[in-house]
Each structure stands twice: as structure tokens, then as C-alpha cells.
Design an enzyme around this catalytic site. Structure first.
Site, mmCIF file in Angstrom:
data_model
loop_
_atom_site.group_PDB
_atom_site.id
_atom_site.type_symbol
_atom_site.label_atom_id
_atom_site.label_comp_id
_atom_site.label_asym_id
_atom_site.label_seq_id
_atom_site.Cartn_x
_atom_site.Cartn_y
_atom_site.Cartn_z
ATOM 1 N N ILE A 41 0.726 -1.317 -0.098
ATOM 2 C CA ILE A 41 0.193 -0.227 0.299
ATOM 3 C C ILE A 41 0.595 1.223 0.152
ATOM 4 O O ILE A 41 0.020 2.268 -0.507
ATOM 5 C CB ILE A 41 -0.881 0.143 1.111
ATOM 6 C CG1 ILE A 41 -2.232 -1.283 1.573
ATOM 7 C CG2 ILE A 41 -1.620 0.686 0.961
ATOM 8 C CD1 ILE A 41 -2.496 -1.641 2.583
ATOM 9 N N ASP A 88 11.771 3.269 4.882
ATOM 10 C CA ASP A 88 10.737 1.595 4.837
ATOM 11 C C ASP A 88 12.831 0.743 5.603
ATOM 12 O O ASP A 88 13.929 0.839 4.806
ATOM 13 C CB ASP A 88 11.050 1.202 3.831
ATOM 14 C CG ASP A 88 10.208 -0.395 3.809
ATOM 15 O OD1 ASP A 88 9.195 0.232 3.133
ATOM 16 O OD2 ASP A 88 10.495 -0.952 4.224
ATOM 17 N N ALA A 115 4.377 2.266 8.040
ATOM 18 C CA ALA A 115 5.531 0.627 8.184
ATOM 19 C C ALA A 115 4.525 -0.523 8.809
ATOM 20 O O ALA A 115 4.529 -0.466 10.064
ATOM 21 C CB ALA A 115 6.719 1.152 8.711
ATOM 22 N N ALA A 116 4.429 -1.584 9.055
ATOM 23 C CA ALA A 116 4.030 -2.780 9.346
ATOM 24 C C ALA A 116 4.640 -4.585 9.383
ATOM 25 O O ALA A 116 5.226 -4.067 8.309
ATOM 26 C CB ALA A 116 2.833 -2.858 9.823
ATOM 27 N N SER A 146 2.260 -7.323 8.546
ATOM 28 C CA SER A 146 1.447 -7.373 7.941
ATOM 29 C C SER A 146 0.465 -8.516 7.704
ATOM 30 O O SER A 146 -0.782 -8.266 7.472
ATOM 31 C CB SER A 146 1.071 -6.486 6.843
ATOM 32 O OG SER A 146 1.576 -7.444 5.691
ATOM 33 N N THR A 148 -6.298 -1.002 10.281
ATOM 34 C CA THR A 148 -7.199 -2.244 9.756
ATOM 35 C C THR A 148 -8.273 -2.127 10.573
ATOM 36 O O THR A 148 -8.047 -1.991 11.683
ATOM 37 C CB THR A 148 -5.985 -2.782 9.756
ATOM 38 O OG1 THR A 148 -6.603 -4.746 9.459
ATOM 39 C CG2 THR A 148 -5.378 -4.160 10.872
ATOM 40 N N ASP A 149 -9.061 -3.362 9.907
ATOM 41 C CA ASP A 149 -10.625 -3.374 10.119
ATOM 42 C C ASP A 149 -10.355 -4.713 11.279
ATOM 43 O O ASP A 149 -11.228 -4.607 11.978
ATOM 44 C CB ASP A 149 -11.322 -3.995 9.033
ATOM 45 C CG ASP A 149 -11.062 -5.143 8.337
ATOM 46 O OD1 ASP A 149 -10.034 -5.600 8.363
ATOM 47 O OD2 ASP A 149 -11.860 -5.053 6.931
ATOM 48 N N GLU A 150 -8.896 -5.413 10.868
ATOM 49 C CA GLU A 150 -8.471 -6.170 11.751
ATOM 50 C C GLU A 150 -9.140 -6.402 13.305
ATOM 51 O O GLU A 150 -8.977 -7.335 14.134
ATOM 52 C CB GLU A 150 -7.753 -6.941 11.460
ATOM 53 C CG GLU A 150 -7.906 -7.327 10.038
ATOM 54 C CD GLU A 150 -6.675 -8.743 9.277
ATOM 55 O OE1 GLU A 150 -5.994 -9.232 10.693
ATOM 56 O OE2 GLU A 150 -6.906 -8.256 8.079
ATOM 57 N N TYR A 161 -1.260 -10.464 14.655
ATOM 58 C CA TYR A 161 -1.297 -9.030 14.361
ATOM 59 C C TYR A 161 -2.104 -8.033 14.656
ATOM 60 O O TYR A 161 -1.317 -6.900 14.730
ATOM 61 C CB TYR A 161 -1.335 -9.687 12.655
ATOM 62 C CG TYR A 161 -1.736 -8.388 11.728
ATOM 63 C CD1 TYR A 161 -0.697 -7.265 11.355
ATOM 64 C CD2 TYR A 161 -2.888 -8.127 10.842
ATOM 65 C CE1 TYR A 161 -1.234 -6.171 10.701
ATOM 66 C CE2 TYR A 161 -3.660 -7.782 10.532
ATOM 67 C CZ TYR A 161 -2.330 -5.977 9.638
ATOM 68 O OH TYR A 161 -3.109 -4.729 8.964
ATOM 69 N N SER A 162 -3.673 -8.774 14.599
ATOM 70 C CA SER A 162 -4.702 -7.784 14.793
ATOM 71 C C SER A 162 -4.500 -6.870 16.569
ATOM 72 O O SER A 162 -4.550 -5.412 16.581
ATOM 73 C CB SER A 162 -5.757 -8.294 14.602
ATOM 74 O OG SER A 162 -6.243 -9.481 15.109
ATOM 75 N N LYS A 209 -1.308 -3.875 16.436
ATOM 76 C CA LYS A 209 -2.816 -3.181 15.533
ATOM 77 C C LYS A 209 -3.507 -1.977 16.099
ATOM 78 O O LYS A 209 -3.387 -0.892 16.634
ATOM 79 C CB LYS A 209 -2.985 -3.614 13.944
ATOM 80 C CG LYS A 209 -1.968 -3.661 12.631
ATOM 81 C CD LYS A 209 -1.350 -2.843 12.472
ATOM 82 C CE LYS A 209 -2.106 -1.817 11.514
ATOM 83 N NZ LYS A 209 -0.655 -0.725 11.155
ATOM 84 N N ASN A 228 -14.216 -15.897 0.727
ATOM 85 C CA ASN A 228 -12.951 -16.897 -0.124
ATOM 86 C C ASN A 228 -13.062 -18.156 -0.739
ATOM 87 O O ASN A 228 -13.100 -17.417 -2.045
ATOM 88 C CB ASN A 228 -11.798 -17.535 1.153
ATOM 89 C CG ASN A 228 -11.462 -16.433 2.189
ATOM 90 O OD1 ASN A 228 -11.664 -15.055 2.258
ATOM 91 N ND2 ASN A 228 -10.338 -16.950 3.161
#
Ligand code: NAD
Ligand code: TYD
Length: 351
Positions: free
Chosen positions: A14, A35, A84-85, A87, A132-134, A157-158, A161, A256
Site C-alpha cells: 500500500i 523503510d 510501516a508494519a 502485516s 486495519t479493520d482487523e 497481528y490485529s 495494530k 474466500n
């Protein structure tokens, strides 16, 4: 007057679209792309703009507090867009600590550095955190995530974040830092690393490799074309009031298994294979631990307040994306050599 904008993670998926958009659209800004160039960061993503006079690349690790502080003191950035993450959810399950170090500690290092150089003089300054929406957890079969949905992350991860989002809000509420946050749904498009579902399937179909469907393939994601996310980031960076949060999503939910079948059909057509060829590659594999069932975003706040809406349908976006992967085989070959092979073997073959 020239503005100095720091974009972190600009060599990633992104981030590279955001850097390209800002470098081309705002010649009056100088864009610094910071980065670390992990496995997911690739300067090939930015070949077309790397010689522009308003662009510089800085290789640095946001985990390194001293290096980050020195860069802020040297360049005195006016704005930060922080992408930066680490992801990828599957990697967070095998190595959660790296996610804490980059996503949480790295974000706090950036917040501290911005606070230090701006010293309470926040006019025309902005710290924009991309999330993120997560962080909202998982939906059942109905409902949408709004900006008011309580945080309930399930994966490392979530969780990392969510933690970074809390720190960004805490710096706004405690120190008055001019922050803004957006939480976006799943992105797809050119330059996405092929560990993520859509490019993984495109790449595997090309080479007649198995398409690994986690569990029964019933999980639902809300897919947004990456350039529409970049356009939303541009709008929010310039127009959102401080302290606000915006959800960004494509209103485009796919199970999916349905998405994978759709990719198979498009790829059969593009590769001129008999219809049904690629579907034979589908294999149901062990489910991801803690696999969130459904994500779906209500982006009406962004649409109503800032006038954003997606510019392409899913069909158009997927066509563009598949065409890009098929016409850039050397990009895929570079990023899938070396480290990716090791990851792929551990994730999909040894288990
Ligand atoms: P990506 O993995 O493609 O890119 C991440 C970039 O960050 C890479 O260039 C990598 O080298 C860099 N990076 C990693 N650790 C670093 C460190 N310690 N110091 C400096 N740079 C480092 O990720 P992406 O998919 O482009 O996601 C970008 C951001 O958007 C992330 O914050 C992610 O949480 C968020 N997001 C992603 C999605 C999605 O669908 N991909 C959706 C919503 C939000
Ligand atoms: P992914 O692209 O990893 O994004 P996220 O986990 O952040 O939503 O995965 C998208 C969906 O596809 C998710 O439900 C997991 C599933 N998936 C598979 O079924 N097989 C795979 O090989 C991958 C990578 C993902």
C-alpha cells in the site's frame, strides 16, 4: 512553502501506491520514504518515481529509537503517514514478538519523535496512522464495523495494530498530538506480496500449484482496490479533523471460496485454458488458528464527510490486478525467490 512528508513503509504494497500518488500529485511536497526493506519491502515497486526531485528514500528501522529521533531532528518533517508494519496474520502466529516490536514499539518511537520536534507547535502538522479493520475482531453473519465498534482483536497481528491505534489516540488525548487514524478492509492490487490470498492464487494458478483454502473457505473479507485506499488516505491526510477515525472499505464482501473460484475462471480465460482447469488446483487445508469469520466495513462517515467513494468495481479492479501480475512476471519472480521459498515451504508444505 515546501512541506516535508515522511511516509513509512513506502516500499511495501500500500505504501508504494501512497508514495507514488503523493510524489506525482504534490510537487510542492518533499516525500521521504522510510523503510527497513524487510522481505515485504521492495524498491522495484517505485522505479517509475525514484528519480523525481521531490522524492528521497531512507533505509531505517522504526524499532531503532535513536535512528528515528535523529532523522526527525535532521529533516523536521511536517507530516507523517505511517504504514510501516508487519502485516501478515500467518506470520504473526509464528512470530508474534516481531509484530510487537515493529507495530507497537515502532509506532511509539515515531510518536515520540514527532512530539519531540513539534514541541507543542502543532499548526499544519499531522501524524496519520494507517490501521486495519482487523482490530474490531470478527463479525457474525450480519452487521458492519463502524468507527464505534469496540476493539476485539484475535490474532497477534490485529492485537499489535490495536495496541498501536490506542497509543496514537493516547498521544492525541494526552499531548494534543494532531493525529488521525483510518481502519481499512482487505486491499488488493499491483505490487502485493504473494503471501496474501489474491496474489498467492494468481501466482499459483500460473504455475499450476495447489490453491490452499483454509478450513471450508467460508470466511468473508471485504475487498478494496489499493488505489482507492490510497485516494482515501490522500483525502483524510489533507481534510480530516484532528483526533478523528475513519473506516475505509469496498462494500464488497466475498466468501474466500467464491473469490478463489472467480479468480480461477478469470485466469482460465486469460491463460486460454479450458474452463474448469484452475478449479482443480483447489485444496482444502487446515484452518488458520483463531481465524476471524467475517470482516465488513461501514464507510459512510468517510463517504459523507469527505466525499470518498471507490472508483472501480471489483470486476474492473480484479481485471487490472490480474493483468498487472501477468505482465510483470519478473517482479513476481524476484519477490518469490529466496526468503519467500523458505516461508512457503514452512507455511504450506512441511505442516
Ligand atoms: P506490506 O507488508 O506490504 O509492507 C510493509 C512495509 O513496511 C514493507 O515495505 C516493510 O519493509 C516495511 N517495514 C516493516 N517493518 C519495518 C520496520 N521495522 N521499519 C521500517 N519499515 C518496516 O504491508 P501493506 O499491506 O502495504 O500494509 C501497509 C499498512 O497498511 C500496514 O500498517 C497494515 O497494517 C495496513 N493495512 C493493510 C491492509 C492490507 O490489506 N494489506 C489493510 C488495512 C490496513
Ligand atoms: P489474507 O490475504 O492473509 O488476509 P487477512 O488474513 O488479513 O484477511 O487472507 C484473506 C483470507 O483468505 C483469510 O480468510 C485467510 C484466507 N486464506 C486462505 O484461505 N488461504 C491462503 O493461502 C491465504 C494466504 C489466506
Amino acid at each position: 512553502m515546501e512541506k516535508k512528508i515522511l511516509i513509512t513503509g513506502g516500499a511495501g504494497f500500500i505504501g508504494s501506491h501512497v508514495v507514488r500518488l503523493f510524489v506525482n500529485k504534490y510537487p510542492q511536497y518533499h516525500i521521504f520514504n522510510l523503510d527497513k526493506l524487510t522481505y515485504a519491502g521492495n524498491l522495484e515497486n517505485l522505479r517509475d518515481i525514484e528519480d523525481k526531485p521531490n522524492y528521497s528514500f531512507i533505509r531505517a528501522d522504526i524499532q531503532d529509537n535513536d535512528a528515528i529521533m535523529k532523522l526527525f531532528v535532521l529533516h523536521r518533517f511536517d507530516g507523517v503517514i505511517h504504514l510501516a508494519a508487519e502485516s501478515h496474520v500467518d506470520r504473526s502466529i509464528s512470530n508474534p514478538l516481531e509484530f510487537v516490536m515493529t507495530n507497537v514499539v515502532g509506532t511509539v518511537n515515531l510518536l515520540n519523535a514527532a512530539r519531540f520536534i513539534w514541541k507543542g507547535n502543532f499548526e499544519d502538522k499531522r501524524f496519520y496512522h494507517i490501521s486495519t479493520d482487523e482490530v474490531y475482531g470478527s463479525l457474525g453473519s450480519i452487521g458492519l464495523f463502524t468507527e464505534e465498534t469496540p476493539y476485539e482483536p484475535h490474532s497477534p497481528y490485529s492485537a499489535s495494530k490495536a495496541s498501536s491505534d490506542h497509543f496514537v489516540r493516547a498521544y492525541h488525548d494526552t499531548y494534543g498530538l494532531p493525529t488521525v487514524i483510518s481502519n481499512c478492509s482487505n486491499n488488493y492490487g499491483a505490487y502485493q506480496f504473494p503471501e496474501k490470498l489474491i496474489p498467492l492464487c494468481i501466482n499459483n494458478i500460473r504455475f499450476n500449484l495447489t490453491l490452499p483454502v483454509y478450513g471450508k473457505g467460508e470466511n468473508i473479507r471485504d475487498w478494496l482496490w489499493v488505489e482507492d485506499h490510497a485516494a482515501a488516505i490522500d483525502l483524510i491526510f489533507h481534510r480530516a479533523p484532528n483526533g478523528e477515525t475513519y473506516n475505509i472499505g469496498g462494500n464488497n464482501e466475498w466468501k474466500n471460496i467464491d473469490l478463489i473460484r472467480l479468480l480461477c475462471r478469470i485466469m482460465d480465460r486469460k491463460l486460454e485454458r479450458p474452463s474448469g482447469t484452475s478449479e482443480k488446483l483447489i485444496a482444502f487445508v487446515k484452518d488458520r488458528a483463531g481465524h476471524d469469520l467475517r470482516y465488513a466495513i461501514d464507510s459512510s462517515k468517510l463517504q459523507e464527510q469527505l466525499g470518498w467513494k471507490p472508483s472501480v468495481t471489483f470486476e474492473e479492479g480484479l481485471e487490472k490486478t490480474i493483468d498487472w501480475y501477468l505482465s510483470n512476471p519478473e517482479w513476481l519472480a524476484h519477490v518469490t525467490s529466496g526468503e519467500y521459498q523458505k516461508y512457503y515451504e514452512e507455511q504450506y508444505i512441511k505442516r
